[in-house]
Design a protein around this motif. Structure first.
Motif, PDB file in Angstrom:
ATOM      1  N   GLN A  36       0.828  -1.208   0.000  1.00  0.00           N
ATOM      2  CA  GLN A  36       0.000   0.000   0.000  1.00  0.00           C
ATOM      3  C   GLN A  36       0.870   1.269   0.000  1.00  0.00           C
ATOM      4  O   GLN A  36       2.094   1.204   0.017  1.00  0.00           O
ATOM      5  N   LYS A  37       0.187   2.405  -0.032  1.00  0.00           N
ATOM      6  CA  LYS A  37       0.890   3.687  -0.060  1.00  0.00           C
ATOM      7  C   LYS A  37       1.533   4.000   1.296  1.00  0.00           C
ATOM      8  O   LYS A  37       1.079   3.513   2.334  1.00  0.00           O
ATOM      9  N   VAL A  38       2.527   4.839   1.265  1.00  0.00           N
ATOM     10  CA  VAL A  38       3.074   5.392   2.494  1.00  0.00           C
ATOM     11  C   VAL A  38       2.062   6.394   3.054  1.00  0.00           C
ATOM     12  O   VAL A  38       1.548   7.242   2.322  1.00  0.00           O
ATOM     13  N   GLU A  39       1.779   6.264   4.368  1.00  0.00           N
ATOM     14  CA  GLU A  39       0.750   7.113   4.989  1.00  0.00           C
ATOM     15  C   GLU A  39       1.357   7.903   6.140  1.00  0.00           C
ATOM     16  O   GLU A  39       2.141   7.384   6.939  1.00  0.00           O
ATOM     17  N   PHE A  40       0.924   9.134   6.276  1.00  0.00           N
ATOM     18  CA  PHE A  40       1.364   9.999   7.365  1.00  0.00           C
ATOM     19  C   PHE A  40       0.718   9.545   8.678  1.00  0.00           C
ATOM     20  O   PHE A  40      -0.472   9.222   8.729  1.00  0.00           O
ATOM     21  N   LEU A  41       1.508   9.541   9.745  1.00  0.00           N
ATOM     22  CA  LEU A  41       0.968   9.244  11.062  1.00  0.00           C
ATOM     23  C   LEU A  41       0.933  10.505  11.931  1.00  0.00           C
ATOM     24  O   LEU A  41      -0.112  10.888  12.463  1.00  0.00           O
ATOM     25  N   VAL A  42       2.109  11.135  12.101  1.00  0.00           N
ATOM     26  CA  VAL A  42       2.204  12.216  13.075  1.00  0.00           C
ATOM     27  C   VAL A  42       3.395  13.104  12.760  1.00  0.00           C
ATOM     28  O   VAL A  42       4.393  12.644  12.194  1.00  0.00           O
ATOM     29  N   SER A  43       3.263  14.381  13.104  1.00  0.00           N
ATOM     30  CA  SER A  43       4.401  15.299  13.030  1.00  0.00           C
ATOM     31  C   SER A  43       4.639  15.889  14.414  1.00  0.00           C
ATOM     32  O   SER A  43       3.698  15.996  15.231  1.00  0.00           O
ATOM     33  N   PHE A  44       5.866  16.281  14.665  1.00  0.00           N
ATOM     34  CA  PHE A  44       6.289  16.678  16.014  1.00  0.00           C
ATOM     35  C   PHE A  44       7.245  17.844  15.885  1.00  0.00           C
ATOM     36  O   PHE A  44       8.212  17.788  15.120  1.00  0.00           O
ATOM     37  N   TYR A  45       6.952  18.903  16.615  1.00  0.00           N
ATOM     38  CA  TYR A  45       7.806  20.092  16.553  1.00  0.00           C
ATOM     39  C   TYR A  45       7.753  20.795  17.888  1.00  0.00           C
ATOM     40  O   TYR A  45       6.683  20.873  18.521  1.00  0.00           O
TER      41      TYR A  45
END
Lengths: 116, 113
Positions: free
Chosen positions: B41-50
């Motif tokens: 399947q496609k690569v999927e975004f989970l979370v971003s952190f800053y």
């Protein structure tokens, strides 16, 4: 929501050919687009980042173009080699909605086989 | 050349167990991400952190998931009680700022049995 389509899904070419991989995306309010290479069972290697202010970006035998207005990007590979065999992924970000909202949206990729 | 490193490369765990996936982003980068790719399947975004907090998360990133930057170099993804459907390749990524090139690690293949 950003949707990404890559055509063709798979491509097999003899060594030495020049080839074009196509990517289309639904939301053109982007400020860049990144192309990646993925070898089987491996990570993602960044190939090129093209900014929306650029029409083209080149790295060695690779040339990426971006046409925001039509929602298209192409990756051109010159003089293909067997080592270029991999899956190529196009990844525009989803439209920016504020600080910290940046996230890439990936296509399914084009699986390239270069035959010696 | 600086790179994002992930450990372990492969983890097998029993359903219901907790797992922690570890990442060392590139040292001067400020934005950190986790993505996943289920086989085929496609690569999927989970979370971003800053700035030491989650800035964005997807619907996939439910209460079973958490992220942490426990020190100045590591960035971790914890899955509290793994399910079979959590089996995937998990990629860590980092970038210097939001709108520049993101660099990905080699991934951790998580297999839940």
């Amino acid at each position: 929501k950003q949707e990404v389509t890559q055509i063709p899904a798979a491509l097999s070419v003899p060594e030495g050919e020049n080839l074009v991989l196509n990517c289309s995306f639904t939301d053109s309010a982007i400020y860049n687009l990144q192309w990646f290479r993925q070898d089987p069972g491996k990570g993602l290697t960044s190939l090129l980042l093209i900014q929306s202010s650029q029409r083209e970006q080149t790295s060695g035998r690779l040339n990426a173009s971006l046409d925001k207005s039509s929602g298209r990007s192409t990756l051109y590979i010159a003089a293909s080699q067997p080592g270029d065999s991999a899956t190529y992924l196009c990844a525009p970000p989803r439209p920016y909605s504020g600080a910290g909202s940046y996230q890439l949206t990936f296509g399914k990729g084009t699986k390239l086989s270069v035959i010696p | 050349e600086p790179e994002v490193t992930q450990t372990p490369s492969h983890q097998v765990t029993q359903m219901g167990q907790e797992v922690i996936l570890r990442c060392v982003p590139i040292s001067n980068h400020l934005y950190f991400y986790w993505y996943r790719q289920i086989l085929g399947q496609k690569v999927e975004f989970l979370v971003s952190f800053y700035n030491n907090e989650i800035s964005e998360k997807s619907e996939i990133f439910d209460d079973q998931f958490s992220v942490e930057r426990p020190d100045g170099s590591n960035f971790t993804l914890k899955i509290r009680s793994t399910k079979l459907e959590d089996s995937a390749m998990y990629f860590c990524a980092s970038s210097e700022t939001e709108d520049v090139e993101a660099f990905f690690g080699q991934g951790t293949r998580l297999t839940v049995v």
